[in-house]
Design a protein around this motif. Structure first.
Motif, mmCIF file in Angstrom:
data_model
loop_
_atom_site.group_PDB
_atom_site.id
_atom_site.type_symbol
_atom_site.label_atom_id
_atom_site.label_comp_id
_atom_site.label_asym_id
_atom_site.label_seq_id
_atom_site.Cartn_x
_atom_site.Cartn_y
_atom_site.Cartn_z
ATOM 1 N N LEU A 101 43.494 38.732 -10.363
ATOM 2 C CA LEU A 101 42.733 38.065 -9.301
ATOM 3 C C LEU A 101 43.530 36.881 -8.741
ATOM 4 O O LEU A 101 44.190 36.170 -9.487
ATOM 5 N N ALA A 102 43.419 36.693 -7.429
ATOM 6 C CA ALA A 102 44.112 35.575 -6.788
ATOM 7 C C ALA A 102 43.499 34.262 -7.260
ATOM 8 O O ALA A 102 42.308 34.216 -7.587
ATOM 9 N N PRO A 103 44.299 33.199 -7.311
ATOM 10 C CA PRO A 103 43.725 31.916 -7.722
ATOM 11 C C PRO A 103 42.638 31.457 -6.757
ATOM 12 O O PRO A 103 42.682 31.772 -5.576
ATOM 13 N N ARG A 104 41.690 30.720 -7.299
ATOM 14 C CA ARG A 104 40.602 30.223 -6.466
ATOM 15 C C ARG A 104 41.030 28.960 -5.734
ATOM 16 O O ARG A 104 41.878 28.221 -6.203
ATOM 17 N N SER A 105 40.441 28.745 -4.606
ATOM 18 C CA SER A 105 40.611 27.472 -3.915
ATOM 19 C C SER A 105 39.342 26.670 -4.139
ATOM 20 O O SER A 105 38.249 27.164 -3.871
ATOM 21 N N VAL A 106 39.521 25.471 -4.649
ATOM 22 C CA VAL A 106 38.370 24.628 -4.952
ATOM 23 C C VAL A 106 38.471 23.340 -4.130
ATOM 24 O O VAL A 106 39.522 22.696 -4.121
ATOM 25 N N PHE A 107 37.390 23.006 -3.448
ATOM 26 C CA PHE A 107 37.369 21.821 -2.590
ATOM 27 C C PHE A 107 36.297 20.860 -3.096
ATOM 28 O O PHE A 107 35.133 21.248 -3.214
ATOM 29 N N PHE A 108 36.699 19.638 -3.415
ATOM 30 C CA PHE A 108 35.748 18.597 -3.809
ATOM 31 C C PHE A 108 35.376 17.802 -2.555
ATOM 32 O O PHE A 108 36.237 17.156 -1.956
ATOM 33 N N LEU A 109 34.102 17.882 -2.175
ATOM 34 C CA LEU A 109 33.631 17.169 -0.977
ATOM 35 C C LEU A 109 32.980 15.858 -1.412
ATOM 36 O O LEU A 109 32.123 15.869 -2.293
ATOM 37 N N ASP A 110 33.378 14.761 -0.792
ATOM 38 C CA ASP A 110 32.714 13.501 -1.143
ATOM 39 C C ASP A 110 31.688 13.113 -0.074
ATOM 40 O O ASP A 110 31.537 13.799 0.941
ATOM 41 N N ALA A 111 30.985 12.014 -0.338
ATOM 42 C CA ALA A 111 29.886 11.625 0.561
ATOM 43 C C ALA A 111 30.380 11.306 1.969
ATOM 44 O O ALA A 111 29.696 11.603 2.948
ATOM 45 N N SER A 112 31.591 10.735 2.073
ATOM 46 C CA SER A 112 32.084 10.345 3.401
ATOM 47 C C SER A 112 32.330 11.562 4.289
ATOM 48 O O SER A 112 32.421 11.434 5.505
ATOM 49 N N ALA A 113 32.446 12.732 3.691
ATOM 50 C CA ALA A 113 32.566 13.965 4.483
ATOM 51 C C ALA A 113 31.187 14.602 4.673
ATOM 52 O O ALA A 113 30.813 14.984 5.777
ATOM 53 N N LEU A 114 30.424 14.679 3.578
ATOM 54 C CA LEU A 114 29.160 15.447 3.630
ATOM 55 C C LEU A 114 28.080 14.813 4.502
ATOM 56 O O LEU A 114 27.282 15.540 5.111
#
Lengths: 51, 186
Positions: B1-14
């Motif tokens: 399986l291809a590696p996963r892409s993980v994105f951490f979203l913080d409050a200033s974006a959300l």
């Protein structure tokens, strides 16, 4: 254009209809979000978010 | 399986995603929307996370927008708007897991002093301020995830200039930083 309409345009009608229920509920929620009655400056937004 | 892409979203974006209140906000909203679009098509190979401490920060920002700035109206309109924004975030994170909540743990405090030491190795920011303790915890949480899941590509999606500058300066030791108001995450 609503949030849902943007998704439909991006995905196409058939793929939009096939979306998993949790994504359909998400789109419905986003479309139901409150509408602002006034704008806010980018500067104030940065101040609120501390960025 | 291809590696996963993980994105951490913080409050200033959300916060911009749930309350797009100006031209810059709408740009950020559309870029996060692209992330959600990618996640909806990825069958779990593309994951969005929110450090749980950012949930409280989002709630605080929503309260300021509703009750201090009254951008959705006054009195019961402000109350309804606050509940609407809070419920939308809670449903996406806690109930539907469209964005996964990443829990703050004891081990995220280990080595947090080193993040501040590194921050003071950098020149002072031209605008804004140095890393806050909150920013350092977000960096620590995302970095712990990166080290625990070495095959995954991990990025922090934020509108905080200092977090992004920090990630750029220490790119070998920390996740990639994406300043969402100026660049696309995908």
């Amino acid at each position: 254009m609503t949030y849902g309409q943007r998704w439909e345009k991006r995905l196409g009608k058939a793929a939009f209809k096939r979306l998993a229920p949790k994504w359909k509920r998400h789109i419905k929620r986003m479309d139901a979000l409150p509408k602002p009655v006034k704008t806010i400056s980018a500067r104030r937004m940065h101040q609120i978010l501390g960025t | 399986l291809a590696p996963r892409s993980v994105f951490f979203l913080d409050a200033s974006a959300l916060v911009h995603f749930f309350a797009p209140l100006g031209a810059e906000s709408r740009i950020i909203h559309n870029r996060i929307d692209r992330l959600l679009d990618a996640a909806s098509k990825s069958s779990g190979r593309f994951v969005l996370q929110i450090p749980n401490i950012c949930m409280a920060e989002c709630a605080g920002a929503f309260a300021k927008l509703c009750f201090e700035d009254r951008v959705f109206g006054a009195d019961e309109f402000a109350q309804d708007a606050y509940r609407g924004l809070r419920d939308a975030l809670l449903n996406d994170v806690s109930r539907e897991r469209i964005i996964h909540s990443y829990e703050l743990r004891r081990d995220h405090f280990i080595g947090i002093e080193d993040i501040f030491l590194k921050d003071y190795e950098l020149p002072p920011p031209r605008q804004g301020s140095r890393l806050s303790s909150h920013d350092a915890l977000i960096l620590s949480m995302a970095n712990e995830y990166r080290l625990a899941h070495p095959a995954d590509s991990v990025a922090i999606v934020t509108d905080d200039r200092r977090i992004v500058d920090f990630c750029r300066a220490f790119r070998d030791d920390f996740p990639r930083g994406v300043r969402i108001s100026t660049q696309n995450a995908v």
